[in-house]
Design a protein around this motif. Structure first.
Motif, PDB file in Angstrom:
ATOM      1  N   LEU B  47      31.940  36.140  39.410  1.00 49.19           N
ATOM      2  CA  LEU B  47      33.114  36.899  39.858  1.00 49.19           C
ATOM      3  C   LEU B  47      33.789  37.540  38.655  1.00 49.19           C
ATOM      4  O   LEU B  47      33.614  37.087  37.516  1.00 49.19           O
ATOM      5  CB  LEU B  47      34.118  35.967  40.556  1.00 49.19           C
ATOM      6  N   VAL B  49      37.279  38.604  36.660  1.00 53.60           N
ATOM      7  CA  VAL B  49      38.699  38.247  36.522  1.00 53.60           C
ATOM      8  C   VAL B  49      39.337  39.285  35.601  1.00 53.60           C
ATOM      9  O   VAL B  49      38.837  39.550  34.507  1.00 53.60           O
ATOM     10  CB  VAL B  49      38.861  36.829  35.929  1.00 53.60           C
ATOM     11  N   THR B  68      38.741  42.202  30.943  1.00 54.27           N
ATOM     12  CA  THR B  68      38.060  41.783  32.164  1.00 54.27           C
ATOM     13  C   THR B  68      36.904  40.884  31.767  1.00 54.27           C
ATOM     14  O   THR B  68      36.151  41.218  30.857  1.00 54.27           O
ATOM     15  CB  THR B  68      37.505  43.016  32.922  1.00 54.27           C
ATOM     16  N   GLU B 149      33.521  40.883  47.478  1.00 54.15           N
ATOM     17  CA  GLU B 149      34.077  40.312  46.242  1.00 54.15           C
ATOM     18  C   GLU B 149      35.537  39.855  46.373  1.00 54.15           C
ATOM     19  O   GLU B 149      35.869  38.742  45.937  1.00 54.15           O
ATOM     20  CB  GLU B 149      33.905  41.297  45.085  1.00 54.15           C
ATOM     21  N   PRO B 150      36.431  40.677  46.989  1.00 55.46           N
ATOM     22  CA  PRO B 150      37.823  40.187  47.124  1.00 55.46           C
ATOM     23  C   PRO B 150      37.921  38.922  47.985  1.00 55.46           C
ATOM     24  O   PRO B 150      38.711  38.026  47.673  1.00 55.46           O
ATOM     25  CB  PRO B 150      38.544  41.359  47.809  1.00 55.46           C
ATOM     26  N   ALA B 153      36.644  36.070  45.913  1.00 53.16           N
ATOM     27  CA  ALA B 153      37.625  35.747  44.877  1.00 53.16           C
ATOM     28  C   ALA B 153      38.815  34.997  45.472  1.00 53.16           C
ATOM     29  O   ALA B 153      39.323  34.046  44.869  1.00 53.16           O
ATOM     30  CB  ALA B 153      38.088  37.028  44.187  1.00 53.16           C
ATOM     31  N   SER B 154      39.251  35.418  46.669  1.00 48.79           N
ATOM     32  CA  SER B 154      40.400  34.731  47.285  1.00 48.79           C
ATOM     33  C   SER B 154      40.048  33.297  47.680  1.00 48.79           C
ATOM     34  O   SER B 154      40.919  32.432  47.753  1.00 48.79           O
ATOM     35  CB  SER B 154      40.886  35.512  48.508  1.00 48.79           C
ATOM     36  N   LEU B 157      39.075  31.621  43.632  1.00 53.16           N
ATOM     37  CA  LEU B 157      39.983  31.732  42.483  1.00 53.16           C
ATOM     38  C   LEU B 157      41.440  31.576  42.940  1.00 53.16           C
ATOM     39  O   LEU B 157      41.776  31.932  44.079  1.00 53.16           O
ATOM     40  CB  LEU B 157      39.824  33.094  41.802  1.00 53.16           C
ATOM     41  N   LYS B 159      43.935  33.197  41.599  1.00 56.17           N
ATOM     42  CA  LYS B 159      44.547  34.539  41.607  1.00 56.17           C
ATOM     43  C   LYS B 159      43.448  35.562  41.875  1.00 56.17           C
ATOM     44  O   LYS B 159      42.443  35.607  41.162  1.00 56.17           O
ATOM     45  CB  LYS B 159      45.207  34.797  40.251  1.00 56.17           C
ATOM     46  N   SER B 160      43.640  36.363  42.918  1.00 60.39           N
ATOM     47  CA  SER B 160      42.606  37.365  43.238  1.00 60.39           C
ATOM     48  C   SER B 160      43.276  38.700  43.546  1.00 60.39           C
ATOM     49  O   SER B 160      44.495  38.779  43.697  1.00 60.39           O
ATOM     50  CB  SER B 160      41.771  36.904  44.423  1.00 60.39           C
ATOM     51  N   TYR B 161      42.470  39.739  43.659  1.00 61.76           N
ATOM     52  CA  TYR B 161      42.982  41.090  43.917  1.00 61.76           C
ATOM     53  C   TYR B 161      42.399  41.613  45.230  1.00 61.76           C
ATOM     54  O   TYR B 161      41.352  41.143  45.687  1.00 61.76           O
ATOM     55  CB  TYR B 161      42.605  42.026  42.776  1.00 61.76           C
ATOM     56  N   TYR B 164      38.383  45.439  44.114  1.00 60.20           N
ATOM     57  CA  TYR B 164      37.540  45.288  42.936  1.00 60.20           C
ATOM     58  C   TYR B 164      36.688  46.549  42.827  1.00 60.20           C
ATOM     59  O   TYR B 164      35.880  46.819  43.728  1.00 60.20           O
ATOM     60  CB  TYR B 164      36.642  44.057  43.060  1.00 60.20           C
TER      61      TYR B 164
END
Lengths: 58, 201
Positions: B47, B49, B68, B149-150, B153-154, B157, B159-161, B164
């Motif tokens: 992933l 970051v 990144t 990917e988001p 990541a959520s 992780l 903290k995610s966005y 991506y």
């Protein structure tokens, strides 16, 4: 004059001569046209003719 | 001479194709492990970051403006949803590469057996297919990656966005696809000209 004799004089194959004779050729070189005219003692206009195709007749 | 060169290139690309197949099988096996067994000590899910703290890493007269990093995140225990999202993130790209390599190998094989080697209508058709495979495959990989990917990541992780951006490989794939389509058109038009020249008596 037979096709074979003409093909020898014009320096193209009998097959290509036949294609020209039957109007299936896509294009002809000026040199071939000149040799044909020389062999047949004629003018290019005696060998070529324009015909309007159905889709051009509009 | 030309035929020998084509044979060597064909052999090399066939080797790449086999290696790509093995990689795809490995990734599939690994995804299945994530789904049903878990990867306690295995390799993690890759992933990205953003905005990583980099205090003290820059030289005295330089400033780091963004950072990144790629991280590998392990999920403890079986995780079918993580595996599915991981599959969505790598499968379209790998499938595109496999199909592209397969098309190139086939085109080279046909070219070897043909009279005119590479400059033929068959090659033009293969190139056109290759171009579309690269364009559509890269687009699909980019889109699915942006969806998967988001969510991954959520899940993995703290903290995610929401967004991506697609990687450079996606853009490179689309650009290469357009270039291959252009080459295919050049070959096709060249063949039309050649045909006209050859048909002139």
């Amino acid at each position: 004059m037979t096709l074979t004799e003409l093909s020898h004089r014009v320096q193209i194959t009998v097959v290509n001569l036949s294609i020209l004779k039957n109007g299936h050729a896509k294009a002809i070189r000026f040199s071939t046209l000149m040799r044909l005219c020389d062999a047949l003692d004629c003018q290019p206009g005696d060998l070529l003719r324009y015909e309007r195709t159905p889709d051009q007749a509009t | 001479m030309s035929s020998r060169w084509l044979t060597r290139l064909g052999t090399l690309l066939t080797l790449f194709l086999v290696l790509a197949w093995l990689e795809a099988l490995g990734l599939l096996l690994y995804t299945a492990l994530i789904a049903f067994v878990g990867t306690g000590n295995g390799i993690g899910v890759p992933l990205r970051v953003f905005d990583v703290p980099v205090a003290g890493m820059a030289a005295p007269d330089a400033v780091i403006v963004s950072a990144t990093v790629d991280v590998m995140v392990r999920h403890q225990g079986p995780a079918p949803l993580v595996a599915l999202l991981y599959l969505l993130s790598w499968a379209p790209g790998v499938t595109t590469v496999l199909l592209a390599l397969f098309t190139v190998v086939r085109a080279l094989r046909r070219a070897r057996s043909g009279d005119r080697a590479l400059f033929s209508a068959v090659t033009a058709a293969h190139l056109r297919r290759l171009g579309w495979i690269l364009i559509i495959g890269s687009f699909a990989a980019g889109l699915l990656g942006m969806v998967a990917e988001p969510i991954l990541a959520s899940m993995l992780l703290a903290k995610s966005y929401l967004f991506y951006p697609p990687s450079g490989e996606v853009v490179a794939g689309v650009v290469t696809g357009v270039a291959v389509l252009a080459v295919s058109e050049i070959v096709r038009r060249g063949l039309v000209l050649l045909e006209e020249v050859e048909a002139t008596i």
